[in-house]
Design an enzyme around this catalytic site. Structure first.
Site, PDB file in Angstrom:
ATOM      1  N   HIS A  86     -56.258  -4.733 -24.439  1.00 28.50           N
ATOM      2  CA  HIS A  86     -55.741  -6.087 -24.297  1.00 28.50           C
ATOM      3  C   HIS A  86     -56.846  -7.099 -24.143  1.00 28.50           C
ATOM      4  O   HIS A  86     -56.696  -8.260 -24.524  1.00 28.50           O
ATOM      5  CB  HIS A  86     -54.787  -6.151 -23.102  1.00 28.50           C
ATOM      6  CG  HIS A  86     -53.426  -5.663 -23.450  1.00 28.50           C
ATOM      7  ND1 HIS A  86     -52.752  -4.746 -22.709  1.00 28.50           N
ATOM      8  CD2 HIS A  86     -52.638  -5.965 -24.498  1.00 28.50           C
ATOM      9  CE1 HIS A  86     -51.588  -4.507 -23.281  1.00 28.50           C
ATOM     10  NE2 HIS A  86     -51.499  -5.227 -24.368  1.00 28.50           N
TER      11      HIS A  86
ATOM     12  N   ARG B 150     -48.209  -7.288 -38.035  1.00 28.96           N
ATOM     13  CA  ARG B 150     -48.106  -5.947 -37.430  1.00 28.96           C
ATOM     14  C   ARG B 150     -47.123  -6.022 -36.257  1.00 28.96           C
ATOM     15  O   ARG B 150     -47.516  -6.268 -35.123  1.00 28.96           O
ATOM     16  CB  ARG B 150     -49.467  -5.485 -36.933  1.00 28.96           C
ATOM     17  CG  ARG B 150     -50.482  -5.143 -38.023  1.00 28.96           C
ATOM     18  CD  ARG B 150     -51.788  -4.699 -37.388  1.00 28.96           C
ATOM     19  NE  ARG B 150     -52.641  -3.966 -38.301  1.00 28.96           N
ATOM     20  CZ  ARG B 150     -53.709  -4.485 -38.896  1.00 28.96           C
ATOM     21  NH1 ARG B 150     -54.055  -5.724 -38.688  1.00 28.96           N
ATOM     22  NH2 ARG B 150     -54.457  -3.740 -39.692  1.00 28.96           N
TER      23      ARG B 150
ATOM     24  N   ARG C 131     -44.122  -6.170 -41.411  1.00 31.17           N
ATOM     25  CA  ARG C 131     -44.165  -4.721 -41.586  1.00 31.17           C
ATOM     26  C   ARG C 131     -43.356  -4.108 -40.455  1.00 31.17           C
ATOM     27  O   ARG C 131     -43.543  -4.457 -39.287  1.00 31.17           O
ATOM     28  CB  ARG C 131     -45.613  -4.224 -41.510  1.00 31.17           C
ATOM     29  CG  ARG C 131     -45.712  -2.721 -41.691  1.00 31.17           C
ATOM     30  CD  ARG C 131     -47.136  -2.249 -41.685  1.00 31.17           C
ATOM     31  NE  ARG C 131     -47.724  -2.296 -40.362  1.00 31.17           N
ATOM     32  CZ  ARG C 131     -48.980  -1.975 -40.102  1.00 31.17           C
ATOM     33  NH1 ARG C 131     -49.784  -1.611 -41.085  1.00 31.17           N
ATOM     34  NH2 ARG C 131     -49.450  -2.030 -38.876  1.00 31.17           N
TER      35      ARG C 131
ATOM     36  N   GLU D 194     -50.663   3.736 -48.338  1.00 34.22           N
ATOM     37  CA  GLU D 194     -51.759   4.119 -47.443  1.00 34.22           C
ATOM     38  C   GLU D 194     -51.874   5.633 -47.287  1.00 34.22           C
ATOM     39  O   GLU D 194     -52.664   6.126 -46.501  1.00 34.22           O
ATOM     40  CB  GLU D 194     -51.615   3.425 -46.087  1.00 34.22           C
ATOM     41  CG  GLU D 194     -50.248   3.478 -45.461  1.00 34.22           C
ATOM     42  CD  GLU D 194     -50.121   2.604 -44.209  1.00 34.22           C
ATOM     43  OE1 GLU D 194     -51.132   2.082 -43.716  1.00 34.22           O
ATOM     44  OE2 GLU D 194     -48.991   2.471 -43.719  1.00 34.22           O
TER      45      GLU D 194
ATOM     46  N   ASN E  42     -57.165   0.910 -44.786  1.00 37.14           N
ATOM     47  CA  ASN E  42     -57.664   1.525 -43.541  1.00 37.14           C
ATOM     48  C   ASN E  42     -57.188   2.976 -43.467  1.00 37.14           C
ATOM     49  O   ASN E  42     -57.953   3.882 -43.145  1.00 37.14           O
ATOM     50  CB  ASN E  42     -57.129   0.784 -42.304  1.00 37.14           C
ATOM     51  CG  ASN E  42     -57.544  -0.664 -42.281  1.00 37.14           C
ATOM     52  OD1 ASN E  42     -58.472  -1.048 -42.990  1.00 37.14           O
ATOM     53  ND2 ASN E  42     -56.872  -1.480 -41.498  1.00 37.14           N
ATOM     54  N   ASP E  43     -55.906   3.152 -43.749  1.00 39.56           N
ATOM     55  CA  ASP E  43     -55.368   4.511 -43.693  1.00 39.56           C
ATOM     56  C   ASP E  43     -55.578   5.268 -44.995  1.00 39.56           C
ATOM     57  O   ASP E  43     -55.760   6.483 -44.978  1.00 39.56           O
ATOM     58  CB  ASP E  43     -53.875   4.473 -43.348  1.00 39.56           C
ATOM     59  CG  ASP E  43     -53.666   4.310 -41.859  1.00 39.56           C
ATOM     60  OD1 ASP E  43     -54.316   5.044 -41.095  1.00 39.56           O
ATOM     61  OD2 ASP E  43     -52.876   3.443 -41.459  1.00 39.56           O
TER      62      ASP E  43
ATOM     63  N   ARG F 217     -60.234   7.519 -38.734  1.00 37.74           N
ATOM     64  CA  ARG F 217     -60.784   6.166 -38.833  1.00 37.74           C
ATOM     65  C   ARG F 217     -61.362   5.654 -37.516  1.00 37.74           C
ATOM     66  O   ARG F 217     -62.074   4.669 -37.501  1.00 37.74           O
ATOM     67  CB  ARG F 217     -59.709   5.197 -39.364  1.00 37.74           C
ATOM     68  CG  ARG F 217     -58.563   4.955 -38.444  1.00 37.74           C
ATOM     69  CD  ARG F 217     -57.438   4.236 -39.163  1.00 37.74           C
ATOM     70  NE  ARG F 217     -57.272   2.868 -38.739  1.00 37.74           N
ATOM     71  CZ  ARG F 217     -56.220   2.114 -39.035  1.00 37.74           C
ATOM     72  NH1 ARG F 217     -55.253   2.597 -39.787  1.00 37.74           N
ATOM     73  NH2 ARG F 217     -56.129   0.893 -38.614  1.00 37.74           N
TER      74      ARG F 217
ATOM     75  N   CYS G 228     -54.104  -5.158 -47.683  1.00 37.36           N
ATOM     76  CA  CYS G 228     -54.141  -5.705 -46.319  1.00 37.36           C
ATOM     77  C   CYS G 228     -55.015  -4.894 -45.376  1.00 37.36           C
ATOM     78  O   CYS G 228     -55.063  -5.175 -44.185  1.00 37.36           O
ATOM     79  CB  CYS G 228     -52.730  -5.848 -45.762  1.00 37.36           C
ATOM     80  SG  CYS G 228     -51.868  -4.275 -45.615  1.00 37.36           S
TER      81      CYS G 228
HETATM   82  C1  PEP Z   1     -54.056  -0.115 -43.194  1.00 37.44           C
HETATM   83  O1  PEP Z   1     -53.837   1.064 -42.924  1.00 37.44           O
HETATM   84  O2  PEP Z   1     -54.900  -0.492 -44.023  1.00 37.44           O
HETATM   85  C2  PEP Z   1     -53.310  -1.162 -42.490  1.00 37.44           C
HETATM   86  C3  PEP Z   1     -53.422  -2.427 -42.812  1.00 37.44           C
HETATM   87  O3  PEP Z   1     -52.524  -0.778 -41.462  1.00 37.44           O
HETATM   88  P1  PEP Z   1     -53.063  -0.485 -39.979  1.00 37.44           P
HETATM   89  O4  PEP Z   1     -54.517  -0.900 -39.928  1.00 37.44           O
HETATM   90  O5  PEP Z   1     -52.204  -1.280 -39.084  1.00 37.44           O
HETATM   91  O6  PEP Z   1     -52.885   0.982 -39.867  1.00 37.44           O
HETATM   92 MG    MG Z   2     -52.134   1.623 -41.803  1.00 38.90          MG
END
Ligand code: PEP
Ligand code: MG
Length: 560
Positions: A169, A277, A313, A412, A435-436, A446, A483
């Site tokens: 936080h 998110r 999302r 993802e 990211n995923d 990650r 994203c």
């Molecule tokens: C991603 O996985 O790229 C993504 C945007 O979702 P998060 O980072 O919330 O897992």
């Molecule tokens: Mg993700």
């Protein structure tokens, strides 16, 4: 803590003192929350309500009473040992979110103890600096959010902490307050820094210099001035479409976690939201079962961002994000476990409330819905089936919503990328969650720093998957967004553009640099870069070429 012995008959009076100290602490927390409401927005200050519950927990007071009865010690000592034992238990939990709350609990415990002892609990005023600089970098092991929240953001230039994480936080508050923060710095580096030492840090690169020489200072001054120029430039151009020199238009949008950020995005950047998110609403205390609160949060976001659109999302919990309001069982591999859409489909009661709230908000502006972590066609069909049921319920109840609302899914998981053709038939858009996608494609956690060298967004396999997904979408006359963090890294902007991705959604701080790159290049150059990347055998080669490209077109964005 005073080591007082008491008599058994003193216990009720000691408990009464505790009760008063807890009540005083609660009102101090409420004041801090009130002070911050304007800066952060009401939902962001919801976490303070969680703190009030934590220190008022009857199990805690019960333990204090039992400790006093057993050991006949003063309430301060009994309370601080109860806090220790609760915090130790929390620190052992598998749930990262709850582990992080252990530090909050200790902070709150300290506040109650200080109130028990009548000691002033206000944050010490930051003294005026003798060298003429009136801003301070706060260096600490772990900064509890209740303290961070009360810092004067005009006087605090940055936070530098050995603890913390992306989801703590304090990091969330620091970002919302616009204070740069570097977390998880090795403690031995921080321990040597004494009060009053000059420190220079760059929140973008993660560089920290203790007692920087004049060269470093002028370099950092230069970077700050350059960032300000870049931002002014961006604002000046923000009325015009973001397009390449040969007229190819891209849509830049923002990733946000909270409705209050949406307002900043709308007012300051004039863009829509490409990824909201939603799970952060619940991490900060909103109930998953409260449709009205959710509806209000979504509606205020939609209204703030109008006339632009918002992609909500649906819940993405699990992985590294857990909710204390749900007793989620411990899993050996949480990133591969009951996460995101898998959780929503397992709890249609929760899923339907969220979909209903989002659909209701769609009557107030441009709303899109996106499902996270789809890995099979059945999952997508089930999610859409539930969405249709909720639409039917709303129709039956005469509640308005946008009948033509766009529905998309995140790409993802490699399986989804490879099944894009089958998925696309049911959708309006895809959003590449790199990211995923990187994590699951390269089998690299990650969040694990030990294998971060393997976390390669420019890996040729990732570029190939993105190319194939875009190809499918274009063939179906649909569109693709990106994203993941890659979207906000200007090193990869030409590559993303060259792949034909129409919408780039990123943290708002990245908007100026990404838009500058787009305005400086031609589409055929970006496409050539993609052709080159597709021939490469390694991420390093792709990255080097992207760097050469960026240096040639936007040298001012290349640091080092
Ligand atoms: C991603 O996985 O790229 C993504 C945007 O979702 P998060 O980072 O919330 O897992
Ligand atoms: Mg993700």
């Amino acid at each position: 803590m005073p080591d007082r012995k008491i008599k058994r008959e003193d216990i009720p009076a000691e408990m009464e003192r505790l009760h008063r100290a807890v009540e005083l602490s609660k009102s101090q927390i409420r004041d801090a929350s009130e002070n911050l409401k304007e800066a952060l927005g009401p939902s962001q200050t919801d976490l303070f309500e969680g703190y009030i519950l934590l220190i008022g927990d009857p199990a805690l007071t019960d333990l204090v009473r039992r400790t006093m009865e057993r050991e006949l010690i003063g309430v301060e000592k009994a309370f601080s040992s109860a806090i220790d034992s609760f915090a130790n238990e929390m620190a052992q939990l598998k749930d990262e979110y709850m582990r992080e709350r252990a530090a909050d609990l200790r902070d709150l415990g300290e506040r109650v103890c200080r109130n028990l002892l009548g000691v002033e609990v206000d944050i010490p005023l930051l003294p005026t600096n003798s060298n003429g600089c009136d801003q301070w970098i706060v260096i600490t092991d772990d900064l509890p959010p209740s303290v961070a929240a009360r810092m004067d953001s005009k006087r605090v230039a940055a936070f530098l902490m050995s603890g913390g994480s992306r989801t703590s936080h304090t990091a969330i508050l620091a970002r919302a307050l616009g204070i740069p923060a570097i977390v998880a710095v090795e403690k031995r580096f921080l321990d040597v820094v004494e009060d009053g030492t000059l420190v220079a840090l760059d929140g973008g690169t993660g560089e920290v210099f203790v007692e920087p020489n004049s060269e470093v200072i002028s370099e950092f001054d230069r970077r700050r001035a350059a960032a300000a120029v870049l931002f002014d430039h961006y604002l000046a151009e923000s009325k015009h479409p973001v397009e390449t020199l040969d007229g190819y238009q891209a849509c830049l949008v923002a990733n946000v976690e909270l409705p209050s950020e949406a307002l900043t995005v709308a007012q300051k950047h004039n863009v829509g939201i490409g990824l909201f998110r939603t799970e952060f609403l619940f991490i900060n205390g909103m109930s998953l079962f409260n449709e009205e609160d959710q509806f209000n949060a979504y509606r205020s976001t939609v209204e703030a961002v109008k006339p632009y659109s918002v992609i909500f999302r649906t819940l993405d919990i699990g992985g590294d994000k857990f909710l204390s309001q749900l007793k989620m069982p411990h899993e050996l591999n949480p990133f591969m476990g009951m996460r995101a859409i898998r959780f929503s489909l397992s709890r249609p009661d929760i899923f339907k409330i969220q979909l209903r709230a989002i659909l209701r908000a769609s009557a107030y502006g441009k709303v899109r819905i996106m499902f996270p972590m789809i890995s099979t066609l059945e999952e997508l069909e089930s999610a859409i089936g539930i969405l249709e049921e909720v639409k039917d319920d709303l129709r039956r109840d005469g509640i308005p919503f946008n009948e033509r609302l766009d529905v998309g899914c995140m790409i993802e998981v490699p399986a989804a990328a490879l099944m894009a053709e089958q998925l696309m038939r049911h959708l309006t858009f895809f959003s590449l969650g790199t990211n995923d996608l990187v994590q699951y494609s390269l089998a690299v956690d990650r969040s694990n720093p030990r294998i971060s060298y393997l976390y390669q967004p420019a890996h040729p396999s990732i570029i190939r998957m993105m190319r194939d997904v875009v190809k499918v979408a274009i063939e179906h006359g649909k569109w693709v967004s990106i994203c993941g963090e890659m979207a906000g890294d200007c090193l990869y902007t030409p590559l993303i553009l060259g792949l034909g991705i129409q919408e780039l959604s990123m943290s708002p701080v990245a908007l100026p640099s990404v838009s500058m790159v787009i305005r400086r290049i031609r589409m055929h150059q970006a496409e050539d870069l993609v052709d080159y990347a597709l021939q490469c055998g390694s991420a390093r080669e792709v990255q080097d070429e992207c760097k050469r490209f960026l240096r040639a077109h936007c040298p001012e964005l290349v640091i080092g």
